[in-house]
Design a protein around this motif. Structure first.
Motif, PDB file in Angstrom:
ATOM      1  N   ARG A 126     -31.163   3.996 -15.420  1.00  0.00           N
ATOM      2  CA  ARG A 126     -30.766   5.405 -15.556  1.00  0.00           C
ATOM      3  C   ARG A 126     -31.124   5.932 -16.933  1.00  0.00           C
ATOM      4  NH1 ARG A 126     -25.915   2.668 -14.752  1.00  0.00           N
ATOM      5  NH2 ARG A 126     -25.973   3.448 -12.609  1.00  0.00           N
ATOM      6  N   PHE A 127     -31.112   7.256 -17.009  1.00  0.00           N
ATOM      7  CA  PHE A 127     -31.428   7.975 -18.237  1.00  0.00           C
ATOM      8  C   PHE A 127     -30.229   8.795 -18.685  1.00  0.00           C
ATOM      9  CE2 PHE A 127     -35.343   7.700 -15.719  1.00  0.00           C
ATOM     10  CZ  PHE A 127     -36.202   7.078 -16.611  1.00  0.00           C
ATOM     11  N   GLU A 128     -30.157   9.064 -19.978  1.00  0.00           N
ATOM     12  CA  GLU A 128     -29.220  10.058 -20.490  1.00  0.00           C
ATOM     13  C   GLU A 128     -30.012  11.320 -20.781  1.00  0.00           C
ATOM     14  OE1 GLU A 128     -26.833  10.582 -24.532  1.00  0.00           O
ATOM     15  OE2 GLU A 128     -25.917   9.067 -23.235  1.00  0.00           O
ATOM     16  N   VAL A 129     -29.588  12.435 -20.215  1.00  0.00           N
ATOM     17  CA  VAL A 129     -30.360  13.672 -20.226  1.00  0.00           C
ATOM     18  C   VAL A 129     -29.589  14.757 -20.975  1.00  0.00           C
ATOM     19  CG1 VAL A 129     -31.322  15.489 -18.760  1.00  0.00           C
ATOM     20  CG2 VAL A 129     -31.568  13.089 -18.100  1.00  0.00           C
ATOM     21  N   GLU A 130     -30.338  15.578 -21.705  1.00  0.00           N
ATOM     22  CA  GLU A 130     -29.751  16.693 -22.447  1.00  0.00           C
ATOM     23  C   GLU A 130     -30.635  17.920 -22.297  1.00  0.00           C
ATOM     24  OE1 GLU A 130     -28.480  17.788 -27.064  1.00  0.00           O
ATOM     25  OE2 GLU A 130     -28.822  15.704 -26.445  1.00  0.00           O
ATOM     26  N   SER A 131     -30.023  19.054 -22.087  1.00  0.00           N
ATOM     27  CA  SER A 131     -30.771  20.292 -21.909  1.00  0.00           C
ATOM     28  C   SER A 131     -31.390  20.743 -23.229  1.00  0.00           C
ATOM     29  CB  SER A 131     -29.865  21.393 -21.361  1.00  0.00           C
ATOM     30  OG  SER A 131     -30.573  22.625 -21.301  1.00  0.00           O
ATOM     31  N   LEU A 132     -32.594  21.291 -23.157  1.00  0.00           N
ATOM     32  CA  LEU A 132     -33.269  21.857 -24.331  1.00  0.00           C
ATOM     33  C   LEU A 132     -33.308  23.378 -24.267  1.00  0.00           C
ATOM     34  CD1 LEU A 132     -36.269  19.350 -24.654  1.00  0.00           C
ATOM     35  CD2 LEU A 132     -34.120  19.369 -25.942  1.00  0.00           C
ATOM     36  N   GLU A 133     -32.545  23.948 -23.346  1.00  0.00           N
ATOM     37  CA  GLU A 133     -32.509  25.402 -23.187  1.00  0.00           C
ATOM     38  C   GLU A 133     -31.094  25.913 -23.374  1.00  0.00           C
ATOM     39  OE1 GLU A 133     -36.169  26.128 -20.082  1.00  0.00           O
ATOM     40  OE2 GLU A 133     -34.191  25.712 -19.252  1.00  0.00           O
ATOM     41  N   ASN A 134     -30.974  27.045 -24.047  1.00  0.00           N
ATOM     42  CA  ASN A 134     -29.654  27.581 -24.363  1.00  0.00           C
ATOM     43  C   ASN A 134     -28.817  27.879 -23.117  1.00  0.00           C
ATOM     44  OD1 ASN A 134     -30.127  27.450 -27.095  1.00  0.00           O
ATOM     45  ND2 ASN A 134     -30.940  29.544 -27.215  1.00  0.00           N
ATOM     46  N   ASP A 135     -29.454  28.320 -22.050  1.00  0.00           N
ATOM     47  CA  ASP A 135     -28.711  28.682 -20.851  1.00  0.00           C
ATOM     48  C   ASP A 135     -27.994  27.473 -20.235  1.00  0.00           C
ATOM     49  OD1 ASP A 135     -29.558  31.234 -21.180  1.00  0.00           O
ATOM     50  OD2 ASP A 135     -31.120  31.155 -19.641  1.00  0.00           O
ATOM     51  N   ASN A 136     -28.551  26.277 -20.488  1.00  0.00           N
ATOM     52  CA  ASN A 136     -27.983  25.066 -19.888  1.00  0.00           C
ATOM     53  C   ASN A 136     -27.450  24.120 -20.955  1.00  0.00           C
ATOM     54  OD1 ASN A 136     -28.789  25.953 -17.340  1.00  0.00           O
ATOM     55  ND2 ASN A 136     -30.807  25.003 -17.558  1.00  0.00           N
ATOM     56  N   VAL A 137     -27.040  24.691 -22.116  1.00  0.00           N
ATOM     57  CA  VAL A 137     -26.677  23.857 -23.244  1.00  0.00           C
ATOM     58  C   VAL A 137     -25.479  22.962 -22.940  1.00  0.00           C
ATOM     59  CG1 VAL A 137     -25.109  25.512 -24.325  1.00  0.00           C
ATOM     60  CG2 VAL A 137     -26.378  23.889 -25.760  1.00  0.00           C
ATOM     61  N   HIS A 138     -24.645  23.343 -21.960  1.00  0.00           N
ATOM     62  CA  HIS A 138     -23.476  22.531 -21.636  1.00  0.00           C
ATOM     63  C   HIS A 138     -23.880  21.229 -20.958  1.00  0.00           C
ATOM     64  CE1 HIS A 138     -24.324  25.148 -18.204  1.00  0.00           C
ATOM     65  NE2 HIS A 138     -23.786  24.239 -17.430  1.00  0.00           N
TER      66      HIS A 138
END
Length: 294
Positions: free
Chosen positions: A218-230
């Protein structure tokens, strides 16, 4: 209990005052010299020529040895040993570490590097069998370890379950991806509650690998867009990302891989020790440049 010293242990000077010590090869994460305290009653060996700083308290079975390529801490009272490998060219870079704590041997891997557990153990044993880095005759062992059976003195190790000592790695470290379809995941900030990543731009790093096969789990994922920052701590299963990639719905770029750390050439130094620094007592001289004020 005072632990017996090896005849080849480094000679130390014991000061009645506490001091701060710095050395050119001991740096913090910014690359600046890092000072560390030497408490009153602690033996100190400081060798600029051979680049070794050694501290010890035999009554506690404690010692710490700083060299450019390695940092070794031993505390027989607490049953703790830490062998931290270091990058000589960039001393602030952290390499993998071997620890013995609470009767258990642990291989501590870090984000940027991969190393052979067997090579790490054997390298650690070479140093721990040198009186320059381990001044005590007290054996380092962990007979109650449920995972490994090992001998530091002999440099041998096996797993009790019969599996290989070496764990397998994927060379993949991280990447950036853009999805055009929702991607299922588990939100770590919500106790791994199921969630769905909307289409968008994300960074991903390997969070878990099967240590027997080397396959990414598995991966740990983080948004790079402000709209999906949560979406900042989301675990995504390997297939939930790569199946839509195969269908052309996920684009991947900026791939980074782990660096393999070859520890076979890590060897302890051998040298004739210098006299303890405390014998060169001269106000404002060498001591003044090596130590901070009490």
């Amino acid at each position: 209990m005072t632990h017996e010293l090896h005849p080849g242990a480094l000679p130390v000077d014991v000061d009645v005052k506490s001091r701060d010590v710095t050395a050119p090869w001991i740096l913090d994460h910014t690359g600046a010299p890092r000072s560390f305290p030497v408490t009153a009653g602690t033996g100190l060996y400081y060798d600029l020529d051979n680049k070794v700083v050694h501290l010890r308290k035999p009554e506690a079975g404690m010692s710490r040895t700083y060299a450019p390529e390695i940092d070794i801490y031993i505390n027989h009272t607490d049953g703790f040993v830490d062998v931290s490998f270091r990058c000589v060219e960039r001393p602030w870079v952290v390499y993998p570490t071997l620890q013995i704590q609470d009767g258990c041997l642990q291989f501590v891997h870090v984000d940027d590097f991969m190393a052979s557990n067997l090579a790490m153990f054997q390298a650690a044993c070479r140093y721990l069998n040198s009186p320059i880095y381990n001044p005590y005759l007290t054996a380092i062992e962990a007979p109650a370890d449920r995972q490994y059976a090992f001998s530091v003195a002999d440099g041998t190790i096996t797993r009790r379950d019969g599996n290989p000592v070496d764990q397998m790695f994927s060379t993949l470290k991280s990447f950036v991806f853009r999805s055009r379809v929702p991607v299922p995941g588990f939100d770590r900030s919500e106790t791994n509650a199921p969630c769905e990543l909307p289409p968008g731009l994300y960074s991903a790093k390997v969070a878990q690998t099967d240590t027997l096969t080397g396959e990414v789990v598995r991966f740990e994922v983080e948004s790079l867009e402000n709209d999906n920052v949560h979406f900042c701590q989301v675990l995504v299963e390997h297939d939930d990302l790569f199946v839509p990639r195969q269908a052309g719905n996920v684009d991947i770029g900026d791939v980074e891989e782990l660096t393999f750390l070859d520890l076979d050439n890590w060897m302890p130094k051998t040298f004739a020790p210098q006299s303890p620094i405390g014998r060169r007592v001269k106000a404002g001289g060498l001591l003044g440049s090596l130590f901070g004020r009490s």
